[in-house]
Design a protein around this motif. Sequence first.
Motif, mmCIF file in Angstrom:
data_model
loop_
_atom_site.group_PDB
_atom_site.id
_atom_site.type_symbol
_atom_site.label_atom_id
_atom_site.label_comp_id
_atom_site.label_asym_id
_atom_site.label_seq_id
_atom_site.Cartn_x
_atom_site.Cartn_y
_atom_site.Cartn_z
ATOM 1 N N PHE A 8 0.832 -1.206 0.000
ATOM 2 C CA PHE A 8 0.000 0.000 0.000
ATOM 3 C C PHE A 8 0.866 1.255 0.000
ATOM 4 O O PHE A 8 0.569 2.217 -0.722
ATOM 5 C CB PHE A 8 -0.910 -0.002 1.225
ATOM 6 C CG PHE A 8 -1.788 1.221 1.313
ATOM 7 C CD1 PHE A 8 -2.928 1.327 0.538
ATOM 8 C CD2 PHE A 8 -1.452 2.280 2.162
ATOM 9 C CE1 PHE A 8 -3.733 2.460 0.596
ATOM 10 C CE2 PHE A 8 -2.244 3.413 2.224
ATOM 11 C CZ PHE A 8 -3.394 3.503 1.447
ATOM 12 N N ALA A 9 1.942 1.258 0.791
ATOM 13 C CA ALA A 9 2.825 2.429 0.845
ATOM 14 C C ALA A 9 3.475 2.681 -0.506
ATOM 15 O O ALA A 9 3.568 3.825 -0.979
ATOM 16 C CB ALA A 9 3.896 2.226 1.916
ATOM 17 N N ILE A 10 3.916 1.608 -1.153
ATOM 18 C CA ILE A 10 4.543 1.738 -2.473
ATOM 19 C C ILE A 10 3.519 2.207 -3.498
ATOM 20 O O ILE A 10 3.793 3.099 -4.309
ATOM 21 C CB ILE A 10 5.161 0.395 -2.900
ATOM 22 C CG1 ILE A 10 6.322 0.035 -1.981
ATOM 23 C CG2 ILE A 10 5.636 0.456 -4.348
ATOM 24 C CD1 ILE A 10 6.852 -1.370 -2.185
ATOM 25 N N ALA A 11 2.321 1.604 -3.466
ATOM 26 C CA ALA A 11 1.274 1.971 -4.414
ATOM 27 C C ALA A 11 0.872 3.432 -4.255
ATOM 28 O O ALA A 11 0.660 4.144 -5.247
ATOM 29 C CB ALA A 11 0.055 1.060 -4.231
ATOM 30 N N LEU A 12 0.767 3.895 -3.019
ATOM 31 C CA LEU A 12 0.387 5.286 -2.773
ATOM 32 C C LEU A 12 1.454 6.236 -3.298
ATOM 33 O O LEU A 12 1.133 7.247 -3.952
ATOM 34 C CB LEU A 12 0.171 5.515 -1.277
ATOM 35 C CG LEU A 12 -0.263 6.925 -0.862
ATOM 36 C CD1 LEU A 12 -1.594 7.282 -1.513
ATOM 37 C CD2 LEU A 12 -0.370 7.025 0.660
ATOM 38 N N ALA A 13 2.717 5.926 -3.033
ATOM 39 C CA ALA A 13 3.812 6.775 -3.517
ATOM 40 C C ALA A 13 3.832 6.805 -5.039
ATOM 41 O O ALA A 13 4.005 7.864 -5.657
ATOM 42 C CB ALA A 13 5.150 6.263 -2.973
ATOM 43 N N PHE A 14 3.629 5.647 -5.660
ATOM 44 C CA PHE A 14 3.648 5.585 -7.121
ATOM 45 C C PHE A 14 2.443 6.306 -7.709
ATOM 46 O O PHE A 14 2.552 6.962 -8.752
ATOM 47 C CB PHE A 14 3.667 4.127 -7.579
ATOM 48 C CG PHE A 14 3.896 3.967 -9.045
ATOM 49 C CD1 PHE A 14 5.178 4.001 -9.568
ATOM 50 C CD2 PHE A 14 2.834 3.790 -9.918
ATOM 51 C CE1 PHE A 14 5.395 3.869 -10.928
ATOM 52 C CE2 PHE A 14 3.039 3.659 -11.272
ATOM 53 C CZ PHE A 14 4.327 3.690 -11.779
ATOM 54 N N PHE A 15 1.288 6.188 -7.058
ATOM 55 C CA PHE A 15 0.074 6.851 -7.531
ATOM 56 C C PHE A 15 0.267 8.363 -7.575
ATOM 57 O O PHE A 15 -0.114 9.014 -8.561
ATOM 58 C CB PHE A 15 -1.091 6.506 -6.615
ATOM 59 C CG PHE A 15 -2.356 7.254 -6.926
ATOM 60 C CD1 PHE A 15 -3.169 6.862 -7.976
ATOM 61 C CD2 PHE A 15 -2.728 8.358 -6.172
ATOM 62 C CE1 PHE A 15 -4.333 7.560 -8.276
ATOM 63 C CE2 PHE A 15 -3.891 9.058 -6.455
ATOM 64 C CZ PHE A 15 -4.689 8.657 -7.519
ATOM 65 N N VAL A 16 0.874 8.919 -6.535
ATOM 66 C CA VAL A 16 1.107 10.371 -6.484
ATOM 67 C C VAL A 16 1.984 10.805 -7.642
ATOM 68 O O VAL A 16 1.726 11.826 -8.303
ATOM 69 C CB VAL A 16 1.752 10.764 -5.138
ATOM 70 C CG1 VAL A 16 2.174 12.232 -5.160
ATOM 71 C CG2 VAL A 16 0.790 10.513 -3.984
ATOM 72 N N VAL A 17 3.019 10.010 -7.925
ATOM 73 C CA VAL A 17 3.917 10.346 -9.040
ATOM 74 C C VAL A 17 3.201 10.176 -10.374
ATOM 75 O O VAL A 17 3.323 11.010 -11.279
ATOM 76 C CB VAL A 17 5.177 9.456 -8.999
ATOM 77 C CG1 VAL A 17 6.046 9.704 -10.227
ATOM 78 C CG2 VAL A 17 5.975 9.731 -7.727
ATOM 79 N N ALA A 18 2.425 9.085 -10.500
ATOM 80 C CA ALA A 18 1.793 8.766 -11.785
ATOM 81 C C ALA A 18 0.752 9.793 -12.210
ATOM 82 O O ALA A 18 0.656 10.132 -13.394
ATOM 83 C CB ALA A 18 1.153 7.380 -11.710
ATOM 84 N N VAL A 19 -0.057 10.286 -11.268
ATOM 85 C CA VAL A 19 -1.158 11.184 -11.634
ATOM 86 C C VAL A 19 -0.703 12.640 -11.758
ATOM 87 O O VAL A 19 -1.460 13.485 -12.251
ATOM 88 C CB VAL A 19 -2.312 11.104 -10.616
ATOM 89 C CG1 VAL A 19 -2.841 9.690 -10.529
ATOM 90 C CG2 VAL A 19 -1.877 11.604 -9.232
ATOM 91 N N SER A 20 0.511 12.944 -11.322
ATOM 92 C CA SER A 20 0.994 14.324 -11.383
ATOM 93 C C SER A 20 1.142 14.763 -12.844
ATOM 94 O O SER A 20 1.567 13.969 -13.696
ATOM 95 C CB SER A 20 2.341 14.453 -10.670
ATOM 96 O OG SER A 20 2.225 14.074 -9.316
ATOM 97 N N PRO A 21 0.791 16.009 -13.147
ATOM 98 C CA PRO A 21 0.935 16.500 -14.518
ATOM 99 C C PRO A 21 2.393 16.453 -14.971
ATOM 100 O O PRO A 21 3.272 17.025 -14.342
ATOM 101 C CB PRO A 21 0.440 17.953 -14.428
ATOM 102 C CG PRO A 21 -0.427 17.984 -13.219
ATOM 103 C CD PRO A 21 0.195 17.016 -12.250
ATOM 104 N N GLY A 22 2.643 15.740 -16.020
ATOM 105 C CA GLY A 22 3.981 15.617 -16.589
ATOM 106 C C GLY A 22 3.862 15.449 -18.087
ATOM 107 O O GLY A 22 2.739 15.412 -18.623
ATOM 108 N N PRO A 23 4.976 15.332 -18.808
ATOM 109 C CA PRO A 23 4.908 15.209 -20.273
ATOM 110 C C PRO A 23 3.991 14.094 -20.762
ATOM 111 O O PRO A 23 3.231 14.282 -21.702
ATOM 112 C CB PRO A 23 6.370 14.938 -20.655
ATOM 113 C CG PRO A 23 7.161 15.597 -19.578
ATOM 114 C CD PRO A 23 6.362 15.394 -18.320
#
Length: 206
Positions: A8-23
């Motif tokens: 869950f901790a890994i998924a949450l950290a990855f989710f924050v990175v994944a949904v952030s506006p980027g290229p």
Amino acid sequence: MTGFGTTFAIALAFFVVAVSPGPANIAVATVAMHSGRRPGLLFGLGLSVGLSVWGVVAATGLGVVLQASSYVLSLLKIAGGLYLLWLAFQSGRSAMHKAGSETVRPDKGRWFWRGLILNLSNPKAVVAWMAALSMGLSQETDGAMVAAATLVCIAIGFVNYAGYAITFSLPGFMSGYRRLRRWIDGLVAGLFAVAGVSLIRSAFSR
């Protein structure tokens, strides 16, 4: 930390990175607004596969090797930066054309490959993966836990890009894009250009 808590901790950290506006997210949103849901989903699928490749690289420990090889990492950053600048050029050229004379977009079969190349040419993705995996994993963590956490993050990547494609292909977004196409494409061109230059500059910095 329990196995569920770690995942869950890994998924949450990855989710924050994944949904952030980027290229990548900006690109799939723009494709969906311009060309519709199917091209957006195909482009997002390509992005997801590319992101998954970097996930496997990070999970198998090759990410550490890649980071240690400054020469290879620099080449990847330069290639990724040049690709972003090419995307900036394409968006800029579209922004300069009036309605009815937009730049011709690639055939449907090419959307997947465009998305795949975009994420494969971004070595920063492996850094994001390693940062997310380090949230809960340690040297004592077994391979099954690493594999499970990686698969969960890969699923998050697929859902994220599909969500962007479906959301921004809704009629309201598409009609808004048609009205403001030149402004949106101009803004996207600027964002891609900044990201491309930043990536290339990082290749020459220590």
